[in-house]
Design an enzyme around this catalytic site. Structure first.
Site, PDB file in Angstrom:
ATOM      1  N   CYS A 135       0.839  -1.201   0.000  1.00 48.41           N
ATOM      2  CA  CYS A 135       0.000   0.000   0.000  1.00 48.41           C
ATOM      3  C   CYS A 135       0.870   1.247   0.000  1.00 48.41           C
ATOM      4  O   CYS A 135       1.647   1.469   0.910  1.00 48.41           O
ATOM      5  CB  CYS A 135      -0.916  -0.030   1.218  1.00 48.41           C
ATOM      6  SG  CYS A 135      -2.094   1.317   1.198  1.00 48.41           S
ATOM      7  N   CYS A 348      -2.702   5.831 -45.231  1.00 49.14           N
ATOM      8  CA  CYS A 348      -2.841   6.896 -44.241  1.00 49.14           C
ATOM      9  C   CYS A 348      -1.497   7.587 -44.047  1.00 49.14           C
ATOM     10  O   CYS A 348      -1.433   8.685 -43.500  1.00 49.14           O
ATOM     11  CB  CYS A 348      -3.341   6.340 -42.911  1.00 49.14           C
ATOM     12  SG  CYS A 348      -2.175   5.227 -42.098  1.00 49.14           S
ATOM     13  N   CYS A 402      13.208  -1.545 -36.867  1.00 45.79           N
ATOM     14  CA  CYS A 402      12.888  -1.022 -35.527  1.00 45.79           C
ATOM     15  C   CYS A 402      11.447  -1.351 -35.131  1.00 45.79           C
ATOM     16  O   CYS A 402      11.098  -1.370 -33.969  1.00 45.79           O
ATOM     17  CB  CYS A 402      13.136   0.479 -35.453  1.00 45.79           C
ATOM     18  SG  CYS A 402      11.914   1.488 -36.304  1.00 45.79           S
ATOM     19  N   CYS A 409       0.923   1.350 -37.648  1.00 45.50           N
ATOM     20  CA  CYS A 409      -0.051   1.025 -38.704  1.00 45.50           C
ATOM     21  C   CYS A 409      -1.421   0.688 -38.107  1.00 45.50           C
ATOM     22  O   CYS A 409      -1.528  -0.180 -37.244  1.00 45.50           O
ATOM     23  CB  CYS A 409       0.445  -0.153 -39.540  1.00 45.50           C
ATOM     24  SG  CYS A 409      -0.712  -0.608 -40.850  1.00 45.50           S
TER      25      CYS A 409
END
Lengths: 457, 449
Positions: A135, A348, A402, A409
């Site tokens: 905690c 895109c 990489c 994408c």
């Protein structure tokens, strides 16, 4: 159908899904409802020292329209009277003998206090005790919770106090708020723990209110660090789980691990199992959607295990742990390049800009077989511009693999990382620095690169 | 006060003609904005004739920067609020959206409306007039081309006077777009924004009547003509005087109390373009039992956008293709029908479309008590009168929107010798013309120094 039952350090449970010690396990009535929904076990919300709570206990991270990627809380351990909790624990265990009922505890750091709480918990018939060393707020300032978990000696000492008294299994719950979790994990082993659980919540501040400049959550004009949990912490939890699972002292001890930290779906659950968890604890996802979530956790995991041919949970546990490795043992000659499926590509151009701005400038745009630059003629318009949009193409010779484009994408399976031969012999950094110590200098490195044909663009 | 002729309550009629799409709520807008992929070098931006940086404005909605979003839109297109409503987005930005192939394209038009409505509702000033250049420009015609040109010039610091022949400025947006698509207030708020940029708007000033072209050319450093098109042409059939002008019919639905307008029970609309659909829609929504569009060619040759045609079908509007009106049938001075003749398609005509030819002896009468024509508009009437060179009847302009007269520029529908006439194209013309005018004035200023 796969057998999902587990035996976790002697604690039996019909499935590996336990509710974590948290608000969803605050009372007998709640846990009764959860067990009706199908949960295999529950870790009772921490009982122990008396506390007082505040309002605005939760803040949450929302992102891109998705609510509660993570939640942060400053709620303390149970504020219900100890006697009430103990009575309800006894009732629940009696009602649900085949489910796992574990009690989380946290008291002041004296042997007497721990001895007292252990005996009282055992008296309820509970299956196990979880020591809350995690905690991060409120209790830690009082010398409990993370204040213990962050100091391996305290961790070992208190674990020892408990294990020397307890007759039921003792689980030590670790805090992630440390620089190296293997130390408190080793301390738990040394203290005689029967099992380890992790992670507890991570120190965090959710944010600042830009209208009032107050912190979020705002507690009467103030705010402070709280415990961070939920889907956003899963990768951190997986790392810490794997680190504990691969700590030699832990591995040798054979102690089972109860994994938690952002488990929301059966897929998350399977990943925790594969990285070494035997039981799985869930909190934030249930706080978002309710106990009913367990149905798909069980169903999805079971279907996946059937597909993979796993008969028992034990078949899955730790299956991927041997793949955990240091960077220095990775194969430096492994090579992959990005490949774009032109049929799936929607153009895109997010891969193009990500690669060109922030990676290795190896994606080009092609129109009619010609390399073109982005941009357009301001006198041309209409939806048909979409038909002649250039196609992003990876220049594979220059691609370092990489995988940024692959991750950026938005189309499923459009960009794939394809393994290609590097033409170099397999070698790790550890091996290489032994064989060729001169590469520690740039001159030696350049020479080595030239020799094996590594070209940096 | 005109007498109420429609028995239905006014509020019900207003409701029937009110803006069709509700505004997006803040939550809906953010959810939709978050769906945008934020494409690089985005096709939507290319497809937009004014090339608004669409992913940028959408991203700003997603981040809660609605003012910045509106500014992004309005910088590229001063009539962003109008275009958000009237643009054929299916043919432009949304039609080019990369998500269109297997998802729903982003609702760019509605997001644009969300952002631009925000600044008009908040009464936030997005632009300031530029530092005064001391140059004066007259803009004639306050339609989209004129407003766009005037706004860009004012932002550059030129002193602009906008002349409009009608009582209200805004041109087609104010008078000619049905309220279902754009309420009058939206058009007028753009005019107000223009005034706040310091543009003087002078209405009831008509070129060739109470406004002298020569005087404009001498008093101003440059003149921009955004004259639009002429009237709906005559059909040249007997009983023509009983046929209503489609644009006037639409204008009445925007300007008059709706209970003073009555559609017939049996309405025939001649034409099948977008204006014809608008006219038919008004008739249907004002209570016509049956609305029939009459078109001499077929579905394939219609100039209406596919989505408009579909809309009309859903409104319950009937189509009679290969049908040519030949005479209005009246009884005691009242229209009772439209006599038509059937057509068939022949060899291609000058427009490249198969020419419709009458089928002898195929005359028939379509029952009608109201006939509306929407068969396009005539070319700008003033071209010759002003001494401007023409191209196919439109004002001839060069790449810089300069006409054959030095210092006089033109844009919008009045120069649309090629391409489709549309609001957004007019906005782009006005914007590009303003740039040319500015360059010319700066060059002139430099030469004088």
């Amino acid at each position: 159908m796969a057998d999902l039952s587990i035996n976790f350090a002697g604690i039996k449970s019909p499935n590996p899904f336990w509710l974590a010690s948290a608000p969803p396990t605050n009372s007998g009535a709640q846990i009764h409802k959860a067990f009706e929904a199908g949960w295999g076990g529950a870790v009772w919300k921490t009982i122990g020292a008396p506390v007082l709570n505040v309002s605005n206990r939760y803040g949450a991270l929302h992102y891109g329209g998705q609510k509660m990627l993570a939640i942060n809380n400053v709620e303390l351990i149970s504020d219900r009277p100890l006697e009430v909790n103990l009575r309800e624990i006894r009732e629940i265990k009696k009602l649900w003998p085949e489910r796992a009922v574990i009690v989380s505890a946290m008291v002041e750091s004296t042997a007497e206090a721990w001895r007292d709480i252990v005996l009282r918990i055992e008296d309820t018939g509970a299956d196990g005790i979880e020591l809350n060393y995690g905690c991060p707020h409120g209790m830690s300032e009082r010398g409990m919770g993370a204040a213990v978990g962050q100091v391996p000696q305290y961790c070992e000492q208190i674990t020892h106090w408990v294990t020397s008294v307890a007759k039921i299994p003792v689980i030590v719950k670790l805090t992630p708020n440390v620089t190296n979790i293997s130390y408190p994990a080793k301390a738990a082993v040394a203290g005689g723990a029967d099992a380890i659980s992790l992670i507890n919540t991570i120190n965090s501040i959710i944010g600042v209110n830009l209208d009032t400049l107050e912190l979020n959550p705002n507690i009467g004009g103030k705010g402070g660090h709280g415990g961070y949990a939920g889907p956003a912490v899963k990768p951190i939890a997986l790392h810490l789980l794997s680190q504990v699972a691969t700590t030699p002292e832990v591995a040798k001890s054979g102690l089972p691990i109860s994994g938690m930290g952002g488990i929301s779906t059966w897929k998350d659950a399977a990943e925790f199992l594969l990285l070494g968890a035997t039981s799985l604890q869930v909190c934030t996802a249930v706080m978002h959607y309710g106990y009913r979530l367990v149905e798909d956790l069980i169903d999805g995991l079971s279907n996946w295990m059937d597909q993979k041919g796993f008969k028992t949970i034990g078949d899955v546990v730790g299956k991927s742990v041997h793949r955990i490795s240091d960077f220095n043992d990775f194969d430096l000659s492994f090579r992959a390049v990005a490949r774009i499926d032109t049929d799936k590509c929607i153009k895109c151009d997010l891969c193009y800009i990500a690669c060109n701005d922030t990676a290795h400038q190896c994606i080009d745009l092609y129109a009619d077989g010609q390399k073109v630059e982005p941009g357009f003629d301001i006198r041309v318009n209409g939806r048909q511009v979409a038909d002649t949009r250039p196609q992003p193409v990876v220049r594979e010779d220059d691609c370092v693999g990489c995988a940024l484009c692959y991750n950026v994408c938005p189309v499923d399976n459009c960009i794939s990382m394809v393994e290609v031969p590097s033409g170099r012999k397999s070698i790790t950094w550890n091996q290489l620095t032994k064989q060729r110590p001169e590469i520690a200098d740039w001159d030696g490195m350049e020479k080595y690169r030239e020799e094996v044909g590594i070209e940096i663009h | 006060m005109e007498k109420a002729v429609n028995q239905r309550p006014l509020t019900e009629l207003q409701e029937a003609l009110s803006e069709q799409l509700p505004p997006l709520s803040a939550h809906e807008a953010v959810v939709e904005a978050n769906r945008c992929l934020y494409c690089y070098d985005a096709p939507c931006t290319q497809a937009c004739p004014t090339h608004i940086d669409i992913p940028r404005f959408i991203k700003k909605i997603a981040t809660g920067n609605v003012l910045g979003s509106a500014k992004t839109i309005l910088e590229a297109n001063f009539l962003g609020a109008t275009c958000a409503r009237v643009c054929p987005v299916q043919e432009l930005c949304e039609g080019a959206c990369v998500l269109g192939s297997d998802h729903k394209p982003i609702q760019i038009g509605r997001l644009q409306r969300y952002a631009t409505d925000y600044v008009y509702q908040q009464k936030t000033e997005v632009f300031k007039a530029g530092a005064p250049t001391g140059r004066k420009v007259a803009v004639v015609g306050s339609g989209p081309a004129g407003i766009s040109c005037a706004a860009e010039l004012a932002k550059l610091g030129h002193s602009v006077t906008l002349f409009e022949k009608r009582e209200l400025a805004g041109g087609l947006s104010t008078y000619g777009i049905i309220v279902l698509r754009e309420p009058v207030e939206v058009a007028l708020s753009e005019v107000e924004a223009l005034k706040r940029l310091g543009v003087e708007v002078r209405t009831k000033m008509e070129l060739g009547k109470n406004l002298s072209f020569d005087e404009l050319r001498t008093k101003f450093d440059a003149v921009f003509l955004g004259l639009g098109l002429g009237a709906v042409p005559a059909m040249g059939i007997p009983g023509e005087e009983h046929i209503q002008d489609g644009l006037e019919w639409i204008e009445a639905s925007k300007m008059k109390p709706l209970d003073t307008i009555k559609a017939g029970d049996n309405v025939v609309v001649v034409g099948a373009g977008n204006t014809a659909i608008d006219a038919a829609t008004i008739a249907k929504r004002l209570g016509a039992e049956r609305v029939t569009m009459v078109y001499r060619r077929t579905e394939a040759e219609m100039t209406a956008y596919p989505h408009e045609y579909q809309f009309a079908r859903l409104e319950g509007i009937d189509y009679r293709f290969l049908t040519q009106p030949v005479r209005v049938v009246t009884d005691r001075g009242k229209v009772v029908g439209l006599e038509c003749i059937r057509m068939k398609l022949g060899a291609p005509d000058a427009s490249g479309r198969p020419a419709p030819e009458p089928v002898p002896g195929s005359e028939f009468v379509l029952p009608a008590d109201q006939i509306i024509k929407a068969i396009g508009q005539e070319k700008p009437a003033l071209v010759k009168e002003l001494g401007l060179e023409a191209e196919k009847g439109y004002i001839r302009v060069n790449h810089d929107f300069a006409t054959s007269i030095p210092g006089v520029y033109a844009g919008g529908d009045c120069v649309r010798a090629k391409g489709t006439a549309s609001t957004v194209m007019a906005v782009q013309d006005g914007k590009l013309a303003a740039k040319s005018i500015h360059s010319a004035l700066v060059a002139k200023g430099a030469a004088n120094d």
